[in-house]
Each structure stands twice: as C-alpha cells, then as structure tokens.
Motif scaffolding. Structure first.
Motif, mmCIF file in Angstrom:
data_model
loop_
_atom_site.group_PDB
_atom_site.id
_atom_site.type_symbol
_atom_site.label_atom_id
_atom_site.label_comp_id
_atom_site.label_asym_id
_atom_site.label_seq_id
_atom_site.Cartn_x
_atom_site.Cartn_y
_atom_site.Cartn_z
ATOM 1 N N ALA A 17 -56.154 61.343 2.861
ATOM 2 C CA ALA A 17 -56.258 62.502 1.964
ATOM 3 C C ALA A 17 -55.272 63.554 2.431
ATOM 4 N N ILE A 18 -54.226 63.783 1.638
ATOM 5 C CA ILE A 18 -53.159 64.710 2.001
ATOM 6 C C ILE A 18 -53.285 65.971 1.157
ATOM 7 N N SER A 19 -53.351 67.115 1.831
ATOM 8 C CA SER A 19 -53.514 68.376 1.115
ATOM 9 C C SER A 19 -52.216 69.178 1.020
ATOM 10 N N GLU A 20 -51.219 68.809 1.822
ATOM 11 C CA GLU A 20 -49.976 69.590 1.821
ATOM 12 C C GLU A 20 -48.829 68.747 2.347
ATOM 13 N N ILE A 21 -47.665 68.904 1.740
ATOM 14 C CA ILE A 21 -46.429 68.295 2.225
ATOM 15 C C ILE A 21 -45.389 69.410 2.283
ATOM 16 N N ARG A 22 -44.755 69.589 3.446
ATOM 17 C CA ARG A 22 -43.818 70.704 3.593
ATOM 18 C C ARG A 22 -42.764 70.367 4.638
ATOM 19 N N PRO A 23 -41.596 70.994 4.564
ATOM 20 C CA PRO A 23 -40.580 70.809 5.607
ATOM 21 C C PRO A 23 -40.952 71.597 6.858
ATOM 22 N N SER A 24 -40.553 71.099 8.008
ATOM 23 C CA SER A 24 -40.785 71.786 9.272
ATOM 24 C C SER A 24 -39.605 71.484 10.190
ATOM 25 N N TYR A 25 -39.419 72.282 11.208
ATOM 26 C CA TYR A 25 -38.301 72.041 12.113
ATOM 27 C C TYR A 25 -38.634 72.543 13.509
ATOM 28 N N TYR A 26 -37.915 71.992 14.496
ATOM 29 C CA TYR A 26 -38.005 72.449 15.877
ATOM 30 C C TYR A 26 -36.680 72.132 16.555
ATOM 31 N N SER A 27 -36.411 72.780 17.668
ATOM 32 C CA SER A 27 -35.173 72.538 18.411
ATOM 33 C C SER A 27 -35.491 71.846 19.723
ATOM 34 N N THR A 28 -34.621 70.911 20.114
ATOM 35 C CA THR A 28 -34.789 70.197 21.370
ATOM 36 C C THR A 28 -33.429 69.722 21.849
ATOM 37 N N GLY A 29 -33.143 69.950 23.114
ATOM 38 C CA GLY A 29 -31.886 69.486 23.682
ATOM 39 C C GLY A 29 -30.656 69.968 22.946
ATOM 40 N N GLY A 30 -30.710 71.181 22.425
ATOM 41 C CA GLY A 30 -29.564 71.719 21.709
ATOM 42 C C GLY A 30 -29.428 71.223 20.285
ATOM 43 N N ARG A 31 -30.448 70.488 19.794
ATOM 44 C CA ARG A 31 -30.418 69.977 18.427
ATOM 45 C C ARG A 31 -31.524 70.626 17.606
ATOM 46 N N LEU A 32 -31.264 70.794 16.319
ATOM 47 C CA LEU A 32 -32.285 71.269 15.391
ATOM 48 C C LEU A 32 -32.803 70.063 14.613
ATOM 49 N N VAL A 33 -34.085 69.779 14.761
ATOM 50 C CA VAL A 33 -34.699 68.621 14.104
ATOM 51 C C VAL A 33 -35.499 69.096 12.900
ATOM 52 N N VAL A 34 -35.169 68.560 11.730
ATOM 53 C CA VAL A 34 -35.894 68.887 10.503
ATOM 54 C C VAL A 34 -36.737 67.676 10.115
ATOM 55 N N GLU A 35 -37.990 67.898 9.788
ATOM 56 C CA GLU A 35 -38.897 66.805 9.432
ATOM 57 C C GLU A 35 -39.758 67.200 8.240
ATOM 58 N N ILE A 36 -40.218 66.193 7.518
ATOM 59 C CA ILE A 36 -41.154 66.416 6.416
ATOM 60 C C ILE A 36 -42.543 66.119 6.948
ATOM 61 N N ARG A 37 -43.372 67.145 6.959
ATOM 62 C CA ARG A 37 -44.696 67.029 7.555
ATOM 63 C C ARG A 37 -45.769 67.029 6.477
ATOM 64 N N ALA A 38 -46.755 66.164 6.654
ATOM 65 C CA ALA A 38 -47.903 66.113 5.747
ATOM 66 C C ALA A 38 -49.151 66.540 6.515
ATOM 67 N N LYS A 39 -50.012 67.287 5.837
ATOM 68 C CA LYS A 39 -51.293 67.686 6.432
ATOM 69 C C LYS A 39 -52.369 66.740 5.932
ATOM 70 N N VAL A 40 -52.987 66.011 6.852
ATOM 71 C CA VAL A 40 -54.039 65.053 6.524
ATOM 72 C C VAL A 40 -55.393 65.708 6.768
ATOM 73 N N ASP A 41 -56.180 65.851 5.702
ATOM 74 C CA ASP A 41 -57.510 66.454 5.842
ATOM 75 C C ASP A 41 -58.546 65.441 6.309
ATOM 76 N N SER A 42 -58.397 64.189 5.880
ATOM 77 C CA SER A 42 -59.336 63.134 6.283
ATOM 78 C C SER A 42 -58.671 61.785 6.061
ATOM 79 N N MET A 43 -59.249 60.765 6.658
ATOM 80 C CA MET A 43 -58.708 59.425 6.472
ATOM 81 C C MET A 43 -59.804 58.388 6.660
#
Length: 205
Positions: free
Chosen positions: A52-78
C-alpha cells in the motif's frame, strides 16, 4: 493510496547509529527506494507481496562528493507472501553508503529540566535498604538490577507492556524507539513472523 504487487529487496546496513534497513521495491509501474521505519523489523532478504503506497516523490542526498537523486515511495502497509535470499545484484542496487534515515528526521526538542529542588528526590525506602535487608542469597546490587529491568522494558514498550506470547509493534512510533524495541524482542527470545507481522516468543530449549 494505491495497492500494487511487487518485490521488496531489503538490505541491512551498519551506520553510526547501529544497524538499519533500506529497501528497493520493484513493481509493474517502476522501481522505488523504500526507507520507512517499518522495514527495521525485517531481516535482510527479498520479499514478494502486495504494498500500500501513499506517496511517491523525488529525494536526494550527497555522498562522497556526489549528489544522488532517487524516487522514493512511502509504504503504509504490506502483505508479504514469501522471502528469498538477497542476491549479489540486489545488494549492489542498495549501496552500503546509504545514509541512515534516522539522520533525516528532525531532532525532537528535549523535555525541560526539572526545578533544581526536584532533580534529586529523596531516595525511596528500597534505595535506602541496606545490603543486609536484601533477599536471602542476593546482594543489594543484584536485587536492584532485577527490579530495574522490568521498569526499563515498560518504558521502552509503553502500552504493549507486559508482553504476551505474540507482539505487534506500532510502526508509527519514532524510528529510534522502534529499533530499540526490535532489538529487545530479539534478546527476549522473540522472532518476527513476517507473513503475520507478529513477533512470537520462541520455546526455550
């Protein structure tokens, strides 16, 4: 809210806050990164089920001098059906340098300090009890430890304490508390039934 079948690969990573889980959910509409607190109950592996997915959104973080962009889903239950071992390919998609989701959460304000005159309350009678008054065969320090542990458990588990033979955790509590509850259940001899999402006390050998 959408319900969709998929396969969730969960990898356990050790960070500065201890062990935590991250996941990648593969579905018919795409692949999504999952970093919800409920993952911290599960062992590393690849789970198939309905999510059960309630939200899908882009997210990002930096690591080792790189910017990582990811598509994150919020799972309410499974609802999970089975689990396989994580393959090398699955593990490679979930980098061990993933940031701990706990570090992304806002810091909660500390409770205000008690007035100076109430910081050191008068010791209780149990605390004042001399060693000679401890139960026969026990010193006062071991007696104190025996009684303090249930209090610590009660504080950790809250309204679900005392624990029964089956325990269902509230995954909406703060992530750090949920991790501590999972670790303590393991110490107390419980194992997670991932299909029922219940912790069950295992029989003692």
């Amino acid at each position: 809210m959408i319900h969709i079948d998929g396969q969730l690969a969960i990898r356990t990573i050790t960070g500065r806050n201890g062990k935590f889980n991250v996941g990648r959910l593969a579905t018919s509409i795409g692949e999504f990164v999952i970093k919800d607190a409920l993952l911290d109950q599960y062992s590393e592996g690849k789970y198939r089920g309905n999510f059960a997915i309630s939200e899908i959104r882009p997210s990002y973080y930096s690591t080792g001098g790189r910017l990582v962009v990811e598509i994150r889903a919020k799972v309410d239950s499974m609802t999970l059906e089975d689990v396989d071992n994580l393959t090398a390919e699955d593990a490679a998609q979930l980098s061990p340098s993933e940031p701990d989701p706990l570090d992304e959460e806002p810091v909660r304000p500390s409770p205000p300090e008690a007035p100076r005159e109430t910081r050191n309350p008068t010791p209780t009678r149990a605390a004042q009890m001399p060693a000679d008054d401890a139960p026969f065969g026990m010193d006062s320090s071991s007696s104190s430890t025996k009684h303090s542990q249930p209090n610590e458990n009660a504080e950790l588990f809250g309204t679900i304490w005392p624990l029964g033979s089956e325990v269902r955790l509230d995954t909406t509590v703060d992530r750090q508390r949920l991790r501590a509850q999972c670790a303590r259940l393991g110490e107390l001899g419980y194992e997670l039934d991932f299909k029922l999402q219940l912790w069950k006390r295992q029989p003692q050998p």
